[in-house]
Design a protein around this motif. Structure first.
Motif, mmCIF file in Angstrom:
data_model
loop_
_atom_site.group_PDB
_atom_site.id
_atom_site.type_symbol
_atom_site.label_atom_id
_atom_site.label_comp_id
_atom_site.label_asym_id
_atom_site.label_seq_id
_atom_site.Cartn_x
_atom_site.Cartn_y
_atom_site.Cartn_z
ATOM 1 N N PHE A 29 35.155 42.014 37.715
ATOM 2 C CA PHE A 29 35.161 42.689 36.408
ATOM 3 C C PHE A 29 36.545 42.586 35.768
ATOM 4 O O PHE A 29 36.669 42.380 34.563
ATOM 5 N N ILE A 30 37.585 42.747 36.579
ATOM 6 C CA ILE A 30 38.950 42.650 36.027
ATOM 7 C C ILE A 30 39.178 41.248 35.462
ATOM 8 O O ILE A 30 39.770 41.095 34.394
ATOM 9 N N GLU A 31 38.695 40.241 36.166
ATOM 10 C CA GLU A 31 38.833 38.873 35.617
ATOM 11 C C GLU A 31 38.194 38.801 34.227
ATOM 12 O O GLU A 31 38.759 38.221 33.300
ATOM 13 N N HIS A 32 37.008 39.418 34.074
ATOM 14 C CA HIS A 32 36.343 39.394 32.763
ATOM 15 C C HIS A 32 37.144 40.174 31.718
ATOM 16 O O HIS A 32 37.260 39.743 30.567
ATOM 17 N N ILE A 33 37.694 41.322 32.129
ATOM 18 C CA ILE A 33 38.516 42.120 31.200
ATOM 19 C C ILE A 33 39.698 41.264 30.716
ATOM 20 O O ILE A 33 40.024 41.213 29.529
ATOM 21 N N LEU A 34 40.311 40.556 31.653
ATOM 22 C CA LEU A 34 41.496 39.752 31.306
ATOM 23 C C LEU A 34 41.108 38.540 30.446
ATOM 24 O O LEU A 34 41.845 38.165 29.527
ATOM 25 N N MET A 35 39.944 37.959 30.705
ATOM 26 C CA MET A 35 39.476 36.853 29.846
ATOM 27 C C MET A 35 39.257 37.371 28.427
ATOM 28 O O MET A 35 39.642 36.722 27.449
ATOM 29 N N ASP A 36 38.639 38.552 28.294
ATOM 30 C CA ASP A 36 38.411 39.139 26.961
ATOM 31 C C ASP A 36 39.734 39.409 26.265
ATOM 32 O O ASP A 36 39.888 39.141 25.077
ATOM 33 N N ALA A 37 40.703 39.945 27.017
ATOM 34 C CA ALA A 37 42.017 40.253 26.418
ATOM 35 C C ALA A 37 42.668 38.967 25.920
ATOM 36 O O ALA A 37 43.270 38.947 24.836
ATOM 37 N N SER A 38 42.532 37.892 26.692
ATOM 38 C CA SER A 38 43.195 36.653 26.272
ATOM 39 C C SER A 38 42.445 35.980 25.117
ATOM 40 O O SER A 38 43.038 35.270 24.315
ATOM 41 N N CYS A 39 41.141 36.240 24.995
ATOM 42 C CA CYS A 39 40.404 35.731 23.813
ATOM 43 C C CYS A 39 40.867 36.456 22.562
ATOM 44 O O CYS A 39 40.996 35.858 21.491
ATOM 45 N N ALA A 40 41.124 37.768 22.710
ATOM 46 C CA ALA A 40 41.483 38.576 21.534
ATOM 47 C C ALA A 40 42.928 38.335 21.105
ATOM 48 O O ALA A 40 43.243 38.435 19.921
ATOM 49 N N ASP A 41 43.802 38.029 22.058
ATOM 50 C CA ASP A 41 45.219 37.823 21.734
ATOM 51 C C ASP A 41 45.607 36.409 22.154
ATOM 52 O O ASP A 41 45.827 36.145 23.336
ATOM 53 N N LYS A 42 45.700 35.550 21.188
ATOM 54 C CA LYS A 42 45.927 34.122 21.486
ATOM 55 C C LYS A 42 47.322 33.846 22.045
ATOM 56 O O LYS A 42 47.603 32.758 22.537
ATOM 57 N N GLU A 43 48.203 34.840 21.966
ATOM 58 C CA GLU A 43 49.547 34.640 22.548
ATOM 59 C C GLU A 43 49.583 35.007 24.026
ATOM 60 O O GLU A 43 50.576 34.764 24.712
ATOM 61 N N LEU A 44 48.525 35.646 24.500
ATOM 62 C CA LEU A 44 48.527 36.118 25.884
ATOM 63 C C LEU A 44 48.306 34.961 26.862
ATOM 64 O O LEU A 44 47.506 34.066 26.595
ATOM 65 N N SER A 45 49.043 35.001 27.975
ATOM 66 C CA SER A 45 48.836 34.024 29.035
ATOM 67 C C SER A 45 48.426 34.772 30.305
ATOM 68 O O SER A 45 49.196 35.591 30.818
ATOM 69 N N VAL A 46 47.229 34.510 30.770
ATOM 70 C CA VAL A 46 46.722 35.196 31.966
ATOM 71 C C VAL A 46 46.451 34.162 33.049
ATOM 72 O O VAL A 46 45.776 33.163 32.803
ATOM 73 N N VAL A 47 46.987 34.402 34.250
ATOM 74 C CA VAL A 47 46.716 33.515 35.378
ATOM 75 C C VAL A 47 46.001 34.330 36.458
ATOM 76 O O VAL A 47 46.532 35.333 36.942
ATOM 77 N N LEU A 48 44.794 33.900 36.798
ATOM 78 C CA LEU A 48 44.014 34.579 37.832
ATOM 79 C C LEU A 48 44.216 33.812 39.131
ATOM 80 O O LEU A 48 43.832 32.636 39.229
ATOM 81 N N LEU A 49 44.848 34.451 40.109
ATOM 82 C CA LEU A 49 45.085 33.771 41.385
ATOM 83 C C LEU A 49 44.068 34.268 42.403
ATOM 84 O O LEU A 49 44.054 35.450 42.769
ATOM 85 N N ARG A 50 43.187 33.375 42.803
ATOM 86 C CA ARG A 50 42.143 33.750 43.768
ATOM 87 C C ARG A 50 42.629 33.407 45.169
ATOM 88 O O ARG A 50 42.595 32.249 45.595
ATOM 89 N N TYR A 51 43.114 34.455 45.864
ATOM 90 C CA TYR A 51 43.673 34.249 47.207
ATOM 91 C C TYR A 51 42.551 34.058 48.211
ATOM 92 O O TYR A 51 41.539 34.747 48.163
ATOM 93 N N PHE A 52 42.816 33.219 49.206
ATOM 94 C CA PHE A 52 41.913 33.123 50.348
ATOM 95 C C PHE A 52 42.402 34.126 51.404
ATOM 96 O O PHE A 52 42.554 35.288 51.078
ATOM 97 N N ASN A 53 42.693 33.765 52.634
ATOM 98 C CA ASN A 53 43.003 34.801 53.637
ATOM 99 C C ASN A 53 44.472 34.778 54.032
ATOM 100 O O ASN A 53 44.845 34.016 54.937
ATOM 101 N N PRO A 54 45.293 35.611 53.393
ATOM 102 C CA PRO A 54 46.718 35.592 53.710
ATOM 103 C C PRO A 54 47.011 36.177 55.084
ATOM 104 O O PRO A 54 46.517 37.259 55.424
ATOM 105 N N ILE A 55 47.796 35.445 55.869
ATOM 106 C CA ILE A 55 48.291 35.947 57.163
ATOM 107 C C ILE A 55 49.751 35.501 57.290
ATOM 108 O O ILE A 55 50.301 34.902 56.369
ATOM 109 N N GLY A 56 50.380 35.793 58.433
ATOM 110 C CA GLY A 56 51.773 35.401 58.606
ATOM 111 C C GLY A 56 52.711 36.459 58.044
ATOM 112 O O GLY A 56 52.285 37.532 57.601
#
Ligand SMILES: NC(=O)c1ccc[n+]([C@@H]2O[C@H](COP(=O)([O-])OP(=O)(O)OC[C@H]3O[C@@H](n4cnc5c(N)ncnc54)[C@H](O)[C@@H]3O)[C@@H](O)[C@H]2O)c1
Length: 338
Positions: free
Chosen positions: A154-181
């Motif tokens: 849902f947050i990804e969708h919220i951020l996509m909507d925000a970036s559609c509404a504000d053309k100056e916005l830059s949103v990067v969605l980082l989809r992490y796999f399984n962080p360890i170490g």
């Protein structure tokens, strides 16, 4: 350039903080320590020589967040703050939706007010849900299957909507796999409260004698050795992915998703055996029934992150096992002693 890290005292946030400081950024952390320790700040200073500015606030609380934005001239936000345990999210969905979504909305409101145009979001491979293939690519439909994953979706969708509404916005969605170490100094690492939900902290706690044996949830999956297969990524590689994402957001507008993974799947038994070999310790384990909702196998296709961000992982599974163990040995009780 000043970067706000929400949840910057947490596991991934603290490693990213170090990577940012070492890349010449100034860091401001906003964290309420609901799942982290203040001792992290001193450890970051020990490693980098710099103690980041701290705001001990609930990021969902718009008044506190507004004060932070009014005081600091923030250039970009990396949003880690949130709850992350799938099982707990099934028991307390309202708490998860409230925290994960409210923190994001408060940030977007403050960013709009203070004209901040760059947002990097900690998303997760869980947004893909029960996909019909095991190698995940970014343009697959998202279809999360538990409340935690749905908060991310849902947050990804919220951020996509925000970036559609504000053309100056830059949103990067980082989809992490399984962080360890952990950081190679052994000074910071994963410090779960109570019984760990994830494999590696469980293994290290067995190795250090805090838990008797590891439970392997199912050995009858359709995978080479029957145990579940995941894409494990070293947390320092993941941290470097955030620096790459920030650089990308300087020059690009719109909303883009990237998988951050190695592209290689390892089974639970691969991890146990590698950990034993690299660290010369025994991990007693018992096979128990499958855990509800666990998928047999998935891993990232990381090609987009390589082609667009110029980022790829550098560390090996051996590094991940050695670094996790060093952190646990140096800190058998996490940060609690401080
Ligand atoms: N660790 C993983 O396996 C994993 C995988 C995919 C995605 N993620 C996401 O990455 C992010 C960071 O994960 P992590 O493993 O570092 O978790 P973590 O729990 O170690 O860090 C999250 C931090 O956010 C803080 N926090 C939570 N709610 C807050 C609020 N309302 N206000 C201020 N601070 C708050 C916590 O105190 C903690 O320091 C999370 O959003 C998580 O969902 C994690």
């Amino acid at each position: 350039m000043k970067i706000l890290l929400t949840g910057g005292a947490g596991y991934i946030g603290s490693h990213t903080c170090i990577e940012l400081i070492e890349s010449g950024y100034e860091v401001v952390i906003a964290d309420d320590f609901s799942n982290s320790s203040m001792a992290v700040l001193k450890r970051i200073k020990e490693i980098t020589g710099v103690e980041p500015t701290l705001y001990n606030i609930d990021v969902a609380d718009i008044a506190s967040l507004d004060e932070l934005f009014a005081k600091e001239k923030i250039d970009a936000v990396i949003h880690f703050a949130g709850f992350k345990a799938v099982g707990e999210s099934c028991e307390k969905p309202t708490m998860y939706y409230r925290n994960n979504i409210d923190t994001t909305l408060s940030l977007l409101e403050c960013m709009e007010k203070y004209n901040v145009k760059r947002f990097v979001f900690s998303s997760s491979a869980t947004v893909y849900g029960n996909a019909d293939r095991v190698e995940y690519v970014e343009d697959m439909p998202t279809n999360a299957v538990n409340p935690y994953g749905r908060t991310k979706m849902f947050i990804e969708h919220i951020l996509m909507d925000a970036s559609c509404a504000d053309k100056e916005l830059s949103v990067v969605l980082l989809r992490y796999f399984n962080p360890i170490g952990a950081h190679e100094s052994g000074l910071i690492g994963d410090n779960p409260n109570g019984i760990p939900n994830n494999l590696m902290p469980y293994i290290t706690q067995v190795a250090v004698g805090k838990r008797e044996r590891l439970s392997v949830f199912g050995n009858d999956y359709p995978t080479p050795d029957g145990t579940g297969v995941r894409d494990y990524i070293h947390v320092c590689d993941l941290a470097a992915g955030h620096v790459a994402a920030l650089r990308y957001s300087e020059k690009n507008r719109g909303c883009e998703a990237f998988n951050l993974g190695t592209g290689v799947g390892y089974s639970v038994m691969d991890i146990v055996k590698t950990f034993e070999r690299v660290n010369n310790v025994k991990i007693p384990y018992v096979v128990t029934p499958r855990r509800d909702g666990d998928l047999p196998e998935y891993y990232a296709n990381p090609a987009k992150a390589l082609n667009v961000l110029g980022w790829k992982t550098e560390k090996t599974l051996e590094d991940m096992c050695a670094d996790s163990w060093r952190w646990q040995m140096k800190n058998p009780n996490g940060y609690t002693e401080e």
